[in-house]
Design a protein around this motif. Structure first.
Motif, short mmCIF file in Angstrom:
data_model
loop_
_atom_site.label_atom_id
_atom_site.label_comp_id
_atom_site.label_asym_id
_atom_site.label_seq_id
_atom_site.Cartn_x
_atom_site.Cartn_y
_atom_site.Cartn_z
N ASN A 93 26.44 61.99 -26.22
CA ASN A 93 26.80 60.58 -26.07
C ASN A 93 25.55 59.72 -25.88
O ASN A 93 24.56 60.18 -25.32
N LEU A 94 25.63 58.49 -26.33
CA LEU A 94 24.58 57.52 -26.07
C LEU A 94 25.16 56.46 -25.13
O LEU A 94 26.09 55.74 -25.50
N ILE A 122 24.90 59.18 -40.24
CA ILE A 122 24.49 57.80 -40.02
C ILE A 122 25.71 56.96 -39.67
O ILE A 122 26.77 57.09 -40.28
N SER A 123 25.52 56.07 -38.70
CA SER A 123 26.61 55.18 -38.31
C SER A 123 26.05 53.98 -37.57
O SER A 123 24.91 54.00 -37.10
N THR A 124 26.84 52.93 -37.49
CA THR A 124 26.57 51.84 -36.57
C THR A 124 27.03 52.30 -35.19
O THR A 124 28.09 52.91 -35.07
N THR A 129 33.16 56.64 -31.36
CA THR A 129 34.22 56.62 -30.35
C THR A 129 33.69 56.15 -29.01
O THR A 129 32.67 56.64 -28.52
N SER A 130 34.36 55.17 -28.43
CA SER A 130 33.96 54.64 -27.12
C SER A 130 34.55 55.50 -26.01
O SER A 130 35.75 55.82 -26.02
N ASN A 143 30.25 58.27 -28.31
CA ASN A 143 30.10 59.68 -28.67
C ASN A 143 29.49 59.79 -30.07
O ASN A 143 30.08 59.38 -31.06
N LEU A 144 28.27 60.36 -30.15
CA LEU A 144 27.59 60.52 -31.43
C LEU A 144 27.97 61.81 -32.13
O LEU A 144 27.99 61.88 -33.36
N TYR A 145 28.27 62.86 -31.34
CA TYR A 145 28.52 64.16 -31.96
C TYR A 145 29.24 65.08 -30.99
O TYR A 145 29.04 64.98 -29.78
#
Length: 298
Positions: A93-94, A122-124, A129-130, A143-145
């Motif tokens: 997560n970021l 790649i994504s904005t 997902t928040s 959540n990035l991955y």
């Protein structure tokens, strides 16, 4: 009744990813951080270590760039190590920190995360997902991955951030953004978008190697920003190939697997057309001679 206990391990990189855009227009885009020591957390049979963090990302005098240019930037690398003998699921997560009036919005931050088994996802940032923030001072978490790591195994990820090409001066100038990578290990974490792809270019033929759970794939090619995969690929033994066209200095192929929303793109590639001589000699048996001396006889 016996209450169930959820084992959750939270590993927070001690690296603050700081994006600062300073000046009248787009003067600076800085991502920085440094981890002095590794973090290790143990809970029951779970033992996850975060190691091998790379040096800080420092991008100066930057401005909004295309996704291909963003992928050519410096990555922040970190390794997740499972020191237990049993596998566990995890989230990367970021988490956004220090919200202020001049905080750069998540709509204008592009993110790419990759590893040895998947090329650039790649994504904005705002499209991920928040989740509920878990770090002190965090106002948002994305959540990035998600993935699964086997017992006694390690996996290294590469993170890149850049300013979205379409961001305007009003949207991104004189803004700041601060965040931390937060890894959460939990056997009950739902692993989504498990299909992965990597790309390799040989001459002008691009081969996409897919995980064995892929049943369908679409793709597209781009010379700038991420494109929408809309051409169906023919799968053979968990791969598909594309004959690259044109003579562009930088191209990338993006793919979408099993119809899900995750878009995976190749690294920027240089595609060159063969010369006229190469076309003429293609497939010919060329013989050479090392001794060019001759003898004249009357």
């Amino acid at each position: 009744m016996k209450k169930s206990t959820k084992l959750t391990i939270i590993i927070s990189i001690g690296v603050i990813i700081l994006i600062s855009i300073i000046g009248i227009a787009y003067a600076y885009f800085t991502t920085s951080g440094n981890q002095g020591v590794s973090n290790t957390f143990t809970s029951g049979c779970l033992n996850i270590a975060l190691t091998n963090e790379s040096a800080s990302i420092k991008l100066t005098s930057a401005y909004p760039v295309s996704d291909i240019e963003g992928l050519e930037g410096t990555s922040y690398d970190f390794t997740i190590t499972n020191n237990c003998s049993t596998a566990t699921n995890y989230q990367i997560n970021l988490e956004s920190l220090k919200q202020a009036a001049n905080t750069l919005g998540a709509d204008y931050i592009k993110v790419s995360i990759s590893s040895d088994t998947v090329d650039n996802v790649i994504s904005t940032l705002s499209s991920n997902t928040s989740l509920t923030p878990t770090l002190e001072g965090s106002y948002a978490s994305h959540n990035l991955y998600t993935g699964t790591i086997a017992g006694n195994a390690s996996k290294t990820y590469h993170l890149k951030l850049w300013i979205d090409y379409d961001a305007t001066v009003a949207e991104a100038a004189n803004k700041t953004y601060t965040s931390k990578i937060n890894v959460i290990a939990n056997p009950e974490t739902e692993v989504i978008d498990t299909a992965e792809a990597t790309f390799a270019l040989t001459d002008k033929t691009l081969t996409a190697t897919l995980t064995n759970n892929v049943t369908s794939a679409t793709y597209c090619t781009s010379t700038g920003n991420i494109c929408t995969p809309n051409t169906s690929a023919t799968l053979t033994n968990n791969t598909y190939t594309i004959d690259m066209q044109g003579n562009e200095n930088k191209q990338m192929v993006c793919t979408r697997l099993n119809g899900n929303s995750k878009t995976i793109c190749s690294d920027p590639m240089s595609i060159s057309n063969p010369t006229a001589a190469e076309v003429i000699l293609a497939g010919k048996d060329i013989q050479t001679r090392s001794d060019f001396s001759t003898t004249l006889t009357e």
